[in-house]
Write a protein that holds these residues in place. Structure first.
Motif, PDB file in Angstrom:
ATOM      1  N   UNK A 145       0.756  -1.145   0.208  1.00 29.41           N
ATOM      2  CA  UNK A 145      -0.083   0.170   0.013  1.00 29.41           C
ATOM      3  C   UNK A 145       1.037   1.056   0.148  1.00 29.41           C
ATOM      4  N   UNK A 146       0.253   2.440  -0.578  1.00 31.13           N
ATOM      5  CA  UNK A 146       1.005   3.626  -0.402  1.00 31.13           C
ATOM      6  C   UNK A 146       0.308   4.441   0.791  1.00 31.13           C
ATOM      7  N   UNK A 147       1.155   5.080   1.727  1.00 27.20           N
ATOM      8  CA  UNK A 147       0.417   5.608   2.895  1.00 27.20           C
ATOM      9  C   UNK A 147       0.833   7.028   2.590  1.00 27.20           C
ATOM     10  N   UNK A 192      -6.047  10.585  -4.927  1.00 32.45           N
ATOM     11  CA  UNK A 192      -6.046  11.587  -3.971  1.00 32.45           C
ATOM     12  C   UNK A 192      -6.141  12.824  -4.587  1.00 32.45           C
ATOM     13  N   UNK A 193      -6.520  14.103  -4.019  1.00 32.34           N
ATOM     14  CA  UNK A 193      -6.661  15.329  -4.349  1.00 32.34           C
ATOM     15  C   UNK A 193      -5.132  15.857  -4.650  1.00 32.34           C
ATOM     16  N   UNK A 247      -3.501   4.589   1.718  1.00 29.88           N
ATOM     17  CA  UNK A 247      -4.037   5.249   3.282  1.00 29.88           C
ATOM     18  C   UNK A 247      -3.560   6.585   3.342  1.00 29.88           C
ATOM     19  N   UNK A 248      -4.280   7.274   4.143  1.00 30.39           N
ATOM     20  CA  UNK A 248      -3.964   8.554   4.240  1.00 30.39           C
ATOM     21  C   UNK A 248      -4.393   9.586   3.413  1.00 30.39           C
ATOM     22  N   UNK A 249      -3.953  10.901   3.290  1.00 28.05           N
ATOM     23  CA  UNK A 249      -4.450  11.939   2.476  1.00 28.05           C
ATOM     24  C   UNK A 249      -2.961  12.614   2.219  1.00 28.05           C
ATOM     25  N   UNK A 250      -2.744  13.305   1.396  1.00 24.08           N
ATOM     26  CA  UNK A 250      -1.774  14.420   1.234  1.00 24.08           C
ATOM     27  C   UNK A 250      -2.340  15.601   1.847  1.00 24.08           C
ATOM     28  N   UNK A 251      -1.285  16.366   2.305  1.00 24.73           N
ATOM     29  CA  UNK A 251      -1.494  17.699   2.914  1.00 24.73           C
ATOM     30  C   UNK A 251      -1.123  18.794   2.081  1.00 24.73           C
ATOM     31  N   UNK A 252      -2.125  19.566   2.087  1.00 23.30           N
ATOM     32  CA  UNK A 252      -1.851  20.899   1.281  1.00 23.30           C
ATOM     33  C   UNK A 252      -0.967  21.900   2.247  1.00 23.30           C
ATOM     34  N   UNK A 253      -0.262  22.581   1.349  1.00 24.61           N
ATOM     35  CA  UNK A 253       0.621  24.000   2.054  1.00 24.61           C
ATOM     36  C   UNK A 253      -0.594  25.313   1.914  1.00 24.61           C
ATOM     37  N   UNK A 296       2.850  16.051  -0.679  1.00 26.43           N
ATOM     38  CA  UNK A 296       2.981  14.573  -1.250  1.00 26.43           C
ATOM     39  C   UNK A 296       3.702  13.344  -0.664  1.00 26.43           C
ATOM     40  N   UNK A 297       4.273  13.681   0.329  1.00 24.88           N
ATOM     41  CA  UNK A 297       5.219  12.690   0.805  1.00 24.88           C
ATOM     42  C   UNK A 297       4.300  11.423   1.101  1.00 24.88           C
ATOM     43  N   UNK A 298       5.115  10.157   1.252  1.00 26.58           N
ATOM     44  CA  UNK A 298       4.295   8.915   1.147  1.00 26.58           C
ATOM     45  C   UNK A 298       5.525   7.787   1.598  1.00 26.58           C
ATOM     46  N   UNK A 299       4.728   6.725   1.843  1.00 29.44           N
ATOM     47  CA  UNK A 299       5.803   5.723   2.190  1.00 29.44           C
ATOM     48  C   UNK A 299       4.855   4.289   1.804  1.00 29.44           C
TER      49      UNK A 299
END
Length: 438
Positions: A38-40, A349-350, A86-92, A46-49
């Protein structure tokens, strides 16, 4: 638990980094064979693991397991397939003062129902397509309008919705205000259209966009200007585009496409760069994979009639499963923004992907530089070099250079952008709602 933002940039594999390190869970770090994963998203831009099935949290708000960076080739080597995100990217956020005033201009009551609208060109105002096929020019705030032409194009009585995409009539207009086109988007049989000369009311072209799976895409069509001349780019079959003179239908891209040269490509919505030098095509290929393409319109018209098929400037920069009809807009001549983060419509994801089209003269399918940022969702527009997106809350304004959200106009959901007046607009309950960026 550990946040991947705290990982070191030195990959555990010991290899030199040619791209950003990829944080992975301990099972992906130590496995000797590829694993499903999975990508989280971490919530930090746009950080992900990447995490395996044993480590993935059950929900989007679940905790992140400890991760360690690998170089991208080693991370890819232990990837068997993607199962989800999983999770969501976080806008600045970087708010700036913005006037949120939306102007409401009622349509003249005598017009009746309006099917679609289009910018009226350099002369300002708007073109309206009425329910009976009449095309009129109208300036907001004026009780008068000018009847220009009438089309006979209508939706088939048995037209059906495909997925979440419904068949509609679409109005297009040229920048010089002389021509309009009315076409059928997402119809199940042959997709049809007409070009009309708004100075005479005459139909100058009858259009066909093909009969094969036309319900999956809008009718590929765009007016452009080249060397002082208004031209029409349009689909003539599911896998062929042409350019014609809208005054009389003269074909400008005549060519023979044999079996070796014909594309296995369903042409979709067309997007012309601001100066009309480049064109982007939001199409798809088997098995259903969205595959946006782009090429030089100038070279297509002046040097090579096969440029849209296999010319040296054509690029197919990325693919995404079941993902086309996606938000797309040119930010300038060298940057194209596409909506959505991810390579599968089920796990999108947006956010925005920005293709940097600095040079189209290299070898065929030379990779294009790509950047991404989190947040934008819904239809895309561009004004003053900024990206605008119409999401569920309203219109959001973004700086595409660093991905910061600058402003939100709550409750305003534009569908059209008038480049010559700067207005974004939407028809709501018999009125045109307009907003201009400041």
């Amino acid at each position: 638990m550990n946040d991947p933002r705290g990982t070191t940039a030195t990959p555990a594999c010991g290899h030199d980094l040619t791209s950003a390190p990829v944080p992975v869970c301990e099972h992906l770090l130590t496995t000797t064979e590829p694993l499903y994963q999975y990508v989280q998203f971490t919530g930090d831009g746009t950080g992900q693991a990447r995490v395996c099935q044993d480590c993935v949290p059950p929900t989007d708000v679940g905790p992140m397991v400890r991760v360690t960076p690998l170089c991208a080739p080693c991370a890819d080597a232990v990837t068997r397939g993607l199962l989800g995100t999983r999770g969501h990217p976080g806008p600045v956020e970087r708010p700036r003062p913005t006037d949120p005033t939306v102007v409401r201009s009622p349509l003249p009551a005598a017009l009746g129902p309006v099917t679609d609208l289009a910018p009226g060109g350099r002369t300002g105002g708007w073109l309206l397509l009425l329910a009976d096929g009449t095309l009129v020019r109208w300036h907001p705030g004026d009780e008068h309008w000018q009847q220009l032409a009438r089309t006979t194009v209508a939706l088939p009585p048995d037209a059906r919705t495909w997925g979440s995409t419904a068949p509609v009539l679409r109005l297009h207009a040229s920048a010089d205000g002389r021509y309009a086109a009315v076409v059928q988007d997402h119809v199940g049989e042959e997709s049809l259209g007409q070009v009309l000369d708004l100075t005479t009311g005459a139909v100058t072209m009858n259009l066909s966009g093909g009969t094969y799976k036309t319900y999956t895409v809008p009718f590929s069509l765009a007016f452009t200007e080249h060397q002082g001349r208004t031209l029409l780019v349009h689909r003539t079959d599911w896998n062929r585009l042409d350019v014609s003179d809208p005054a009389d239908g003269t074909l400008l891209t005549a060519r023979d496409l044999d079996e070796d040269r014909s594309l296995d490509y369903f042409h979709g919505a067309l997007h012309l760069s601001p100066d009309g030098h480049r064109i982007a095509d939001d199409g798809w290929i088997w098995q259903p994979v969205g595959a946006p393409s782009l090429w030089s319109l100038h070279r297509w018209l002046t040097e090579n009639p096969y440029e849209s098929d296999d010319g040296p400037t054509r690029r197919d920069p990325l693919t995404a499963d079941y993902l086309w009809n996606r938000p797309t807009v040119w930010l300038d001549e060298n940057r194209l923004a596409l909506g959505g983060l991810g390579d599968d419509s089920a796990w999108l994801r947006p956010g925005a992907l920005v293709l940097h089209v600095d040079d189209l003269t290299g070898a065929l399918n030379t990779p294009l530089r790509l950047t991404a940022f989190a947040g934008p969702d819904g239809p895309f527009f561009c004004a003053d070099g900024l990206l605008l997106a119409s999401d569920g809350n309203g219109l959001t304004v973004w700086d595409p250079t660093d991905g910061a959200r600058l402003a939100t106009v709550l409750g305003f959901h534009p569908t059209h952008h008038h480049r010559h007046t700067g207005e974004l607009a939407a028809l709501v309950d018999g009125a045109l709602h307009r907003w201009t960026i400041n």
